[in-house]
Design a protein around this motif. Sequence first.
Motif, PDB file in Angstrom:
ATOM      1  N   SER A 272      -4.627  27.100 -29.987  1.00  0.00           N
ATOM      2  CA  SER A 272      -3.299  26.700 -30.462  1.00  0.00           C
ATOM      3  C   SER A 272      -2.246  26.873 -29.368  1.00  0.00           C
ATOM      4  CB  SER A 272      -2.917  27.508 -31.703  1.00  0.00           C
ATOM      5  OG  SER A 272      -2.647  28.865 -31.389  1.00  0.00           O
TER       6      SER A 272
ATOM      7  N   ASN B 227       1.416  19.980 -25.044  1.00  0.00           N
ATOM      8  CA  ASN B 227       2.409  19.095 -25.649  1.00  0.00           C
ATOM      9  C   ASN B 227       3.766  19.217 -24.962  1.00  0.00           C
ATOM     10  OD1 ASN B 227       0.926  17.696 -27.637  1.00  0.00           O
ATOM     11  ND2 ASN B 227       1.015  19.427 -29.039  1.00  0.00           N
TER      12      ASN B 227
ATOM     13  N   THR C 160      -2.361  10.231 -34.039  1.00  0.00           N
ATOM     14  CA  THR C 160      -3.328  11.259 -33.651  1.00  0.00           C
ATOM     15  C   THR C 160      -4.720  10.677 -33.894  1.00  0.00           C
ATOM     16  OG1 THR C 160      -3.208  12.273 -35.849  1.00  0.00           O
ATOM     17  CG2 THR C 160      -1.793  13.178 -34.134  1.00  0.00           C
TER      18      THR C 160
ATOM     19  N   VAL D  33      -8.827  14.894 -32.105  1.00  0.00           N
ATOM     20  CA  VAL D  33      -9.892  15.826 -32.439  1.00  0.00           C
ATOM     21  C   VAL D  33     -11.220  15.108 -32.249  1.00  0.00           C
ATOM     22  CG1 VAL D  33      -9.784  15.277 -34.907  1.00  0.00           C
ATOM     23  CG2 VAL D  33     -10.783  17.447 -34.166  1.00  0.00           C
TER      24      VAL D  33
ATOM     25  N   ILE E   3      -7.079  22.434 -36.604  1.00  0.00           N
ATOM     26  CA  ILE E   3      -6.828  21.989 -35.233  1.00  0.00           C
ATOM     27  C   ILE E   3      -5.752  20.912 -35.203  1.00  0.00           C
ATOM     28  CG2 ILE E   3      -7.866  20.713 -33.321  1.00  0.00           C
ATOM     29  CD1 ILE E   3      -8.429  23.755 -33.383  1.00  0.00           C
TER      30      ILE E   3
ATOM     31  N   ILE F 196      -2.696  24.086 -26.806  1.00  0.00           N
ATOM     32  CA  ILE F 196      -2.176  22.847 -27.381  1.00  0.00           C
ATOM     33  C   ILE F 196      -0.663  22.785 -27.222  1.00  0.00           C
ATOM     34  CG2 ILE F 196      -1.744  21.651 -29.569  1.00  0.00           C
ATOM     35  CD1 ILE F 196      -4.574  22.482 -30.436  1.00  0.00           C
TER      36      ILE F 196
ATOM     37  N   PRO G  75      -3.415  17.119 -25.600  1.00  0.00           N
ATOM     38  CA  PRO G  75      -4.469  18.072 -25.945  1.00  0.00           C
ATOM     39  C   PRO G  75      -5.530  17.425 -26.842  1.00  0.00           C
ATOM     40  CG  PRO G  75      -2.518  18.498 -27.279  1.00  0.00           C
ATOM     41  CD  PRO G  75      -2.195  17.314 -26.408  1.00  0.00           C
ATOM     42  N   ILE G  76      -6.741  17.340 -26.326  1.00  0.00           N
ATOM     43  CA  ILE G  76      -7.878  16.750 -27.035  1.00  0.00           C
ATOM     44  C   ILE G  76      -8.833  17.901 -27.339  1.00  0.00           C
ATOM     45  CG2 ILE G  76      -9.725  15.027 -26.890  1.00  0.00           C
ATOM     46  CD1 ILE G  76      -7.990  14.053 -24.302  1.00  0.00           C
ATOM     47  N   VAL G  77      -9.103  18.172 -28.592  1.00  0.00           N
ATOM     48  CA  VAL G  77      -9.878  19.359 -28.948  1.00  0.00           C
ATOM     49  C   VAL G  77     -11.220  18.951 -29.551  1.00  0.00           C
ATOM     50  CG1 VAL G  77      -9.928  21.510 -30.254  1.00  0.00           C
ATOM     51  CG2 VAL G  77      -7.744  20.633 -29.382  1.00  0.00           C
TER      52      VAL G  77
ATOM     53  N   ALA H 210      -3.029  19.160 -32.136  1.00  0.00           N
ATOM     54  CA  ALA H 210      -3.911  18.354 -31.286  1.00  0.00           C
ATOM     55  C   ALA H 210      -3.537  16.879 -31.355  1.00  0.00           C
ATOM     56  CB  ALA H 210      -5.362  18.539 -31.704  1.00  0.00           C
TER      57      ALA H 210
ATOM     58  N   ASN I 266       1.850  11.363 -26.335  1.00  0.00           N
ATOM     59  CA  ASN I 266       0.394  11.316 -26.204  1.00  0.00           C
ATOM     60  C   ASN I 266       0.049  10.364 -25.056  1.00  0.00           C
ATOM     61  OD1 ASN I 266      -2.366  11.401 -26.573  1.00  0.00           O
ATOM     62  ND2 ASN I 266      -2.310  11.000 -28.770  1.00  0.00           N
TER      63      ASN I 266
END
Length: 283
Positions: free
Chosen positions: A66, A73, A155, A102, A94, A69, A79-81, A99, A14
């Motif tokens: 998806s 990764n 996360t 989120v 999600i 994402i 990936p920020i959703v 993710a 991340n």
Amino acid sequence: MSTNGATSRFAISNPWRDRILRGEVCSVMSCKFFVSNEVAMMVKMAGIDGMFIDMEHSVLTIRDVSQLILACNYVGVSPIVRIPSKSHWQLSRILDAGAAAVVIPHCETVQHVKDIVRDAKYAPLGIRGCANNQPILNFQSVPTLVQNDLLNRETMVIPMIETPGAVELADDFFAINGVDGILVGSNDLCTDLGIPGQYDNPIYIQSVEKIIAAGVKAGKPIGIGGIGGRLDLLERFFQLGATWSLSGGDGSILQAGMNKIGQAYAEMDGRVKASRTNGKMTK
């Protein structure tokens, strides 16, 4: 029971989170039109650490999201959703898709935010249902206790502040255990303040500065949305303690490139016509 030893055997990639937690300024590209996985590698090669996949203002399906994402990764882009609602099934699906963060729009009350944390975090912080072989852990089989502790910490759950009432609750939002940061929604905030698009208005600037001050006091990161083209304002907010922004969108980036080509050819057409006319006149 401590899980530190077991957790150390597993890791989450991340890079965006790593940078903003160090206080570094970080760019994030918004995506709501591109659904091809190649865009993740393009973002990586451009030196951008995060992709903001926008489900609120797009028609992207959860299948589209998806796959983006997964691509993010695997290439090393976070990936920020942004989900379209506060529904618990939106949050959990999600996050189960992999993710790294989120983002939840239109958070108006402390109870809204507490409910989000409850649905997005595992026990003891929340009630998110357990599932193994998660994409964000590269589909490894991780002991449930280890996995839940790791994902709760690494996360991110990020409510949005987009109204004057929510600005006044910034300290309360940041104080909730399980809130990992805040994103400011500049356009909705300005609209609700009665100053749509007026980013230089002191009312807007003071509102953002109030949110940043609350985040700095809480030791949690702050993002700024909606003003990616205003690098002067962003730098001011970064100096105060914000660390990331929605820096550019896929549609606007593509449109800017197309506009440049269209303008160049229109100008060339004018020169060619003038040259042809002058050539006929001299014959």
